[in-house]
Design a protein around this motif. Structure first.
Motif, PDB file in Angstrom:
ATOM      1  N   LEU A  18       1.039  -0.972   0.085  1.00  0.00           N
ATOM      2  CA  LEU A  18       0.012  -0.042   0.168  1.00  0.00           C
ATOM      3  C   LEU A  18       1.063   1.167   0.093  1.00  0.00           C
ATOM      4  O   LEU A  18       1.812   1.402   0.495  1.00  0.00           O
ATOM      5  CB  LEU A  18      -0.896   0.124   1.252  1.00  0.00           C
ATOM      6  CG  LEU A  18      -1.887  -1.295   1.558  1.00  0.00           C
ATOM      7  CD1 LEU A  18      -2.493  -1.080   2.756  1.00  0.00           C
ATOM      8  CD2 LEU A  18      -2.876  -1.323   0.456  1.00  0.00           C
ATOM      9  N   ASP A  19       0.405   2.314  -0.524  1.00  0.00           N
ATOM     10  CA  ASP A  19       0.992   3.593  -0.496  1.00  0.00           C
ATOM     11  C   ASP A  19       0.899   4.258   1.000  1.00  0.00           C
ATOM     12  O   ASP A  19       0.114   3.668   1.728  1.00  0.00           O
ATOM     13  CB  ASP A  19       0.622   4.629  -1.491  1.00  0.00           C
ATOM     14  CG  ASP A  19      -0.800   5.118  -1.301  1.00  0.00           C
ATOM     15  OD1 ASP A  19      -1.167   5.404  -0.081  1.00  0.00           O
ATOM     16  OD2 ASP A  19      -1.531   5.643  -2.381  1.00  0.00           O
ATOM     17  N   ASP A  20       1.642   5.172   1.582  1.00  0.00           N
ATOM     18  CA  ASP A  20       1.926   5.648   2.647  1.00  0.00           C
ATOM     19  C   ASP A  20       0.461   6.005   3.315  1.00  0.00           C
ATOM     20  O   ASP A  20      -0.032   5.328   4.378  1.00  0.00           O
ATOM     21  CB  ASP A  20       2.691   6.900   2.764  1.00  0.00           C
ATOM     22  CG  ASP A  20       4.239   6.630   2.494  1.00  0.00           C
ATOM     23  OD1 ASP A  20       4.559   5.271   2.343  1.00  0.00           O
ATOM     24  OD2 ASP A  20       4.815   7.180   2.489  1.00  0.00           O
ATOM     25  N   GLU A  26      -5.083   1.764   6.977  1.00  0.00           N
ATOM     26  CA  GLU A  26      -5.224   0.261   7.445  1.00  0.00           C
ATOM     27  C   GLU A  26      -5.071   0.302   8.830  1.00  0.00           C
ATOM     28  O   GLU A  26      -5.856  -0.358   9.444  1.00  0.00           O
ATOM     29  CB  GLU A  26      -4.401  -0.460   6.538  1.00  0.00           C
ATOM     30  CG  GLU A  26      -4.664  -2.007   6.713  1.00  0.00           C
ATOM     31  CD  GLU A  26      -5.749  -2.451   6.272  1.00  0.00           C
ATOM     32  OE1 GLU A  26      -6.209  -3.372   6.654  1.00  0.00           O
ATOM     33  OE2 GLU A  26      -6.422  -1.785   5.098  1.00  0.00           O
ATOM     34  N   VAL A  27      -3.837   0.979   9.306  1.00  0.00           N
ATOM     35  CA  VAL A  27      -3.424   0.922  10.661  1.00  0.00           C
ATOM     36  C   VAL A  27      -4.585   1.653  11.742  1.00  0.00           C
ATOM     37  O   VAL A  27      -4.935   1.146  12.412  1.00  0.00           O
ATOM     38  CB  VAL A  27      -2.358   1.510  11.232  1.00  0.00           C
ATOM     39  CG1 VAL A  27      -1.951   1.606  12.325  1.00  0.00           C
ATOM     40  CG2 VAL A  27      -1.118   0.856  10.566  1.00  0.00           C
ATOM     41  N   LEU A  63       4.843   4.214  10.337  1.00  0.00           N
ATOM     42  CA  LEU A  63       3.910   3.713   9.114  1.00  0.00           C
ATOM     43  C   LEU A  63       3.701   2.412   9.204  1.00  0.00           C
ATOM     44  O   LEU A  63       4.645   1.605   8.980  1.00  0.00           O
ATOM     45  CB  LEU A  63       4.648   4.508   8.066  1.00  0.00           C
ATOM     46  CG  LEU A  63       3.669   4.751   6.838  1.00  0.00           C
ATOM     47  CD1 LEU A  63       2.384   5.699   7.119  1.00  0.00           C
ATOM     48  CD2 LEU A  63       4.162   5.383   5.717  1.00  0.00           C
ATOM     49  N   GLY A  64       2.528   2.032   9.339  1.00  0.00           N
ATOM     50  CA  GLY A  64       2.132   0.876   9.127  1.00  0.00           C
ATOM     51  C   GLY A  64       2.365  -0.150  10.117  1.00  0.00           C
ATOM     52  O   GLY A  64       2.360  -1.440   9.937  1.00  0.00           O
ATOM     53  N   ASN A  89      -4.423 -14.103   3.270  1.00  0.00           N
ATOM     54  CA  ASN A  89      -3.157 -14.443   2.337  1.00  0.00           C
ATOM     55  C   ASN A  89      -2.223 -13.281   1.877  1.00  0.00           C
ATOM     56  O   ASN A  89      -1.814 -13.372   1.059  1.00  0.00           O
ATOM     57  CB  ASN A  89      -3.720 -15.150   0.915  1.00  0.00           C
ATOM     58  CG  ASN A  89      -4.280 -16.572   1.259  1.00  0.00           C
ATOM     59  OD1 ASN A  89      -3.698 -17.244   2.136  1.00  0.00           O
ATOM     60  ND2 ASN A  89      -5.322 -16.976   0.492  1.00  0.00           N
ATOM     61  N   LYS A  90      -2.432 -12.304   2.794  1.00  0.00           N
ATOM     62  CA  LYS A  90      -1.538 -11.145   2.669  1.00  0.00           C
ATOM     63  C   LYS A  90      -0.483 -10.898   3.613  1.00  0.00           C
ATOM     64  O   LYS A  90      -0.512 -11.679   4.949  1.00  0.00           O
ATOM     65  CB  LYS A  90      -2.440  -9.923   2.932  1.00  0.00           C
ATOM     66  CG  LYS A  90      -3.626  -9.671   2.109  1.00  0.00           C
ATOM     67  CD  LYS A  90      -4.330  -8.490   2.465  1.00  0.00           C
ATOM     68  CE  LYS A  90      -5.715  -8.422   1.390  1.00  0.00           C
ATOM     69  NZ  LYS A  90      -6.567  -7.551   1.783  1.00  0.00           N
ATOM     70  N   PRO A  91       0.798 -10.656   3.480  1.00  0.00           N
ATOM     71  CA  PRO A  91       1.809 -10.965   4.036  1.00  0.00           C
ATOM     72  C   PRO A  91       2.031  -9.656   5.323  1.00  0.00           C
ATOM     73  O   PRO A  91       1.538  -8.565   5.051  1.00  0.00           O
ATOM     74  CB  PRO A  91       3.075 -10.712   3.230  1.00  0.00           C
ATOM     75  CG  PRO A  91       2.686  -9.574   2.209  1.00  0.00           C
ATOM     76  CD  PRO A  91       1.227 -10.172   1.965  1.00  0.00           C
TER      77      PRO A  91
END
Length: 131
Positions: A18-20, A26-27, A63-64, A89-91
């Motif tokens: 994802l971009d910043d 998301e967080v 970030l993230g 299935n996402k890392p």
């Protein structure tokens, strides 16, 4: 505030591609959800002072990345189950911090890897010295 018997789990979503701005969103979306998981005492963004080398930061936070504090290792399955169901299935990368200060770095990008990572974390915490 973390007590000496608490377990910390640092979750990094930076591998999601994802971009910043998307990563930060998301967080921010994940924080209230993970706070509702049984056994999670608190969940907060990771402060810049706590971030690993080569990590990006935004407004004093990594970030993230977010940090959860668990009451005890018995609730680890709840958090791993939530993450498995949420990311599948996402890392993502995880750091388990034991009460005695030891750390275990884990990665998972499939439901099977989440199960294996959870077993590794449980084994790691079962070998934790009481403080």
């Amino acid at each position: 505030m973390m007590a000496t018997s608490d377990i910390q789990l640092i979750i990094s979503l930076s591998e999601l591609g994802l971009d910043d701005e998307e990563l930060q969103a998301e967080v921010e979306n994940l924080l209230p959800q993970i706070r509702e998981v049984d056994g999670v005492e608190d969940a907060v963004p990771v402060e810049v002072a706590e971030i690993p080398e080569n990590s990006k930061s935004l407004t004093g936070y990594a970030l993230g990345m977010l940090k959860t504090v668990l009451i005890d290792k018995g609730h680890l399955k709840n958090v791993f189950g939530f993450l498995r169901d949420r990311f599948g299935n996402k890392p993502i990368k995880l750091v388990v911090k034991a009460p005695d200060g030891r750390e275990l770095n884990l990665e998972a990008s499939s439901k099977e890897e989440f199960a294996f990572a959870m077993q590794q974390a449980e084994d790691f915490l079962n070998n934790t010295k009481n403080i």
